[in-house]
Write a protein that holds these residues in place. Structure first.
Motif, PDB file in Angstrom:
ATOM      1  N   GLY A   1       0.811  -1.214   0.000  1.00 32.29           N
ATOM      2  CA  GLY A   1       0.000   0.000   0.000  1.00 32.29           C
ATOM      3  C   GLY A   1       0.842   1.259   0.000  1.00 32.29           C
ATOM      4  N   ALA A   2       0.316   2.286  -0.651  1.00 34.85           N
ATOM      5  CA  ALA A   2       1.066   3.534  -0.824  1.00 34.85           C
ATOM      6  C   ALA A   2       0.887   4.505   0.342  1.00 34.85           C
ATOM      7  CB  ALA A   2       0.633   4.219  -2.133  1.00 34.85           C
ATOM      8  N   ARG A   3       0.102   4.130   1.363  1.00 30.34           N
ATOM      9  CA  ARG A   3      -0.057   5.017   2.516  1.00 30.34           C
ATOM     10  C   ARG A   3       1.037   4.814   3.562  1.00 30.34           C
ATOM     11  NH1 ARG A   3      -6.094   6.687   4.291  1.00 30.34           N
ATOM     12  NH2 ARG A   3      -7.009   6.986   2.227  1.00 30.34           N
ATOM     13  N   TRP A   4       1.776   3.720   3.447  1.00 31.61           N
ATOM     14  CA  TRP A   4       2.786   3.445   4.457  1.00 31.61           C
ATOM     15  C   TRP A   4       4.005   4.354   4.290  1.00 31.61           C
ATOM     16  CZ3 TRP A   4       7.925   2.197   4.520  1.00 31.61           C
ATOM     17  CH2 TRP A   4       8.450   1.801   5.760  1.00 31.61           C
ATOM     18  N   GLY A   5       4.475   4.899   5.400  1.00 28.44           N
ATOM     19  CA  GLY A   5       5.774   5.562   5.426  1.00 28.44           C
ATOM     20  C   GLY A   5       5.859   6.925   4.787  1.00 28.44           C
TER      21      GLY A   5
END
Length: 458
Positions: A330-334
Motif C-alpha cells: 500500500g502507498a499510505r505506508w511511510g
C-alpha cells in the motif's frame, strides 16, 4: 470506554505532503513612522502649542545656552520644519503634518528604506508561505500544481498581504508598524516545496471511524484551509493500504506465537479492538506491549524506544548493529517525516547504550510494491531489498532492531470501511529470536533483489 486506558482514540498513521511553491524576488520600498530626537521633538511640540515664540524666551524655557539652541533651530530650519523671522520662531506648515499620527501630540517623521523580499507562494491557494527549509522530500506525498502564478499576480498578492509577509517570512513582530510604499520590480524564481503534516485518527464511538486531520494552524486564513484540505484529501484518497487477509493473520500468529486473535474476532469478521487492547494492557507483561497503528507514529515510537532502552544488548566488542524493517503493502505506508524520526531515535538509543555504536538500516519491500515506490525511501534507509513474490504477506509489518527488539503488526478489520494495523513490540529474547529466524528465512532468500546500494558495503 475508560480514558485512563488511553483507548478512546488512536493515531494509526501519519502523513506528510509536499506543497508545491514558487519563488518571486520583489524589490520594494517600505516606510514607518519614527519619533524625532528628544530635543527636536520638544522644540516642535512647544511651537505647536504656542504657535510663535522668541528664541531667547524659548532658550530660557528649556535652560539652553543661546549657542545650543541656535544649533537646534538651524537644523530644524534647514529641514524645513521651523520658520525664523528675526528672533521669532514658528512652525512651518510641513512640520504640522508631523503631528498627524500621534495621539499625544508627539511629532513623527516617515522613514523609508529599500527592501529585497524573497517571497514564496504555494501553487494550490496562491498564498504566501515561509521560505525557510523548503525542499523536496521524495517519500512524502506530492500535491499536484493547481494554479499558475505570474509576476502581476505576485505583485498584487504582495501588495495586499505585505504585513503578512513580514510576519510569516521574516518573523517580524513589529510588522504592523510598517507600510508598503512602492513595488519597484518583480522577478520569478525557482520552484520548491513546503512540507505539511497530517494524521489518521481512529475514533471508536459510536462506530469505528478513520479521519485524516491535517496540521494547518499556520494556514488558517480565509478559505485557504478548506482548499488545502480538499487537495490533500483528494490525493490521499488515491493511495491504498494493505487489506487484511487470512494469510497475513496466520503468519502473524506463526511469528509471534500468539494464537488468540481469533478470540477477539466477532461473527461478522470484525475485530474487537477495545476488548483485545484492554486485555493486553491488563496482562502486565513489561517486556511485551500491544501497539495500535504503525510503529512510527509518536505513541508507538516512544514505546519502542523505551523498550529498546531496557532490552538486553551485548555491547562487549560490538560497534555495529542492524535494523531490518519489512514494510506492508500500500502507498499510505511511510509517507511521513515520522519514519526517519523513528530511525533517528533508534540510532540514538543504540549509540548511547553502546557508547558510539552504529545502527545500519534495511528496508524490505513486498513484491507488490513497485520499484519506483520502493526507491522513494533510498535517502532514509541504508539498504533497500525487494522481496520475491509470495515471500512477504502484504498486510504484515515487521521491525527487528539489533536482534534485541521485535515489532510485528497485522491489519485487522474494525468495520467494512476501517482497517488498521495492530500488533506487539517485545524484547522477550525467545520471541525476538523466533521472529528474526522465521522472517529472515523467507525475505532474504536468493530470489530477493538488492535495490540500493548496488554494491554491497564492507
Amino acid at each position: 470506554m475508560n480514558k485512563g486506558d488511553g483507548i478512546e482514540t488512536f493515531q494509526t498513521n501519519t502523513f506528510g505532503f509536499n506543497l508545491p511553491c514558487r519563488q518571486f524576488v520583489i524589490a520594494a520600498e517600505r516606510t514607518r513612522e519614527r519619533r524625532l530626537p528628544m530635543v527636536d521633538e520638544f522644540v516642535l511640540r512647544t511651537l505647536h502649542v504656542v504657535r510663535t515664540i522668541t528664541a531667547p524666551r524659548l532658550a530660557r524655557f528649556f535652560g539652553f545656552e543661546g549657542r545650543d539652541l541656535g544649533i537646534v533651530i538651524a537644523d530644524l530650519q534647514s529641514r524645513g520644519l521651523v520658520v525664523v523671522e528675526g528672533e521669532t520662531l514658528a512652525l512651518h506648515a510641513s512640520a504640522k503634518e508631523l503631528f498627524r499620527t500621534s495621539d499625544e501630540l508627539a511629532p513623527t517623521i516617515t522613514v523609508a528604506e529599500p527592501m529585497l523580499a524573497d517571497v514564496w507562494f504555494d501553487l494550490v491557494t496562491k498564498h504566501m508561505v515561509g521560505g525557510r527549509g523548503l525542499r523536496n522530500v521524495p517519500h512524502l506525498i506530492s500535491l499536484l500544481v493547481r494554479q499558475t502564478l505570474d509576476e502581476s499576480e505576485a505583485r498584487s498578492s504582495f501588495h495586499d498581504n505585505f504585513r503578512e509577509y513580514l510576519r510569516i517570512a521574516r518573523g517580524d513582530k513589529s510588522a504592523d508598524q510598517w507600510n508598503l510604499y512602492s513595488i519597484l520590480d518583480v522577478h520569478p524564481g525557482r520552484y520548491s516545496y513546503v512540507q505539511i503534516g497530517g494524521s489518521e485518527i481512529l475514533t471508536l464511538e459510536p462506530a469505528p471511524k478513520l479521519e485524516a486531520r491535517l496540521q494547518l494552524d499556520d494556514y488558517d486564513r480565509g478559505g485557504r484551509t478548506r482548499r488545502l484540505t480538499e487537495a490533500m484529501t483528494a490525493e490521499l484518497s488515491t493511495r491504498d493500504q494493505a487489506a487484511p487477509s487470512q494469510v497475513s493473520s496466520n503468519e502473524f500468529a506463526r511469528l509471534t506465537g500468539k494464537e488468540n486473535l481469533g478470540r477477539w474476532t466477532r461473527a461478522d469478521a470484525t475485530f474487537d479492538l477495545v476488548g483485545w487492547y484492554s486485555h493486553e494492557l491488563r496482562s502486565g507483561v513489561e517486556i511485551t506491549a500491544p501497539l495500535v497503528g504503525h510503529p512510527y507514529v509518536e505513541r508507538n515510537r516512544r514505546l519502542i524506544t523505551s523498550l529498546l532502552n531496557e532490552a538486553k544488548l551485548d555491547v562487549d566488542g560490538e560497534d555495529r548493529w542492524d535494523l531490518w524493517w519489512l514494510r506492508p503493502g500500500g502507498a499510505r505506508w511511510g509517507a511521513t517525516e515520522d519514519l526517519p524520526s523513528t530511525l533517528d531515535s533508534l540510532r540514538s538509543t543504540i549509540r548511547a547504550r553502546s557508547k558510539g555504536g552504529t545502527l545500519t538500516t534495511a528496508l524490505v519491500c513486498p513484491a507488490a510494491v513497485s520499484l519506483k515506490d520502493a526507491h522513494l525511501f533510498q535517502r532514509i534507509f541504508d539498504r533497500g531489498i525487494h522481496a520475491p513474490v509470495g515471500a512477504a504477506p502484504l498486510a504484515l509489518e515487521i521491525l527487528i532492531v539489533a536482534n534485541a527488539l521485535a515489532v510485528v503488526s497485522v491489519m485487522v478489520t474494525l468495520s467494512p470501511s476501517v482497517h488498521i494495523p495492530i500488533g506487539y513490540a517485545t524484547i522477550d529474547e525467545d520471541t525476538v529470536k523466533r521472529v528474526a529466524e522465521l522472517s529472515r528465512k523467507s525475505s532474504f532468500g536468493s530470489e530477493s533483489t538488492r535495490l540500493w546500494p548496488k554494491v554491497a558495503r564492507a
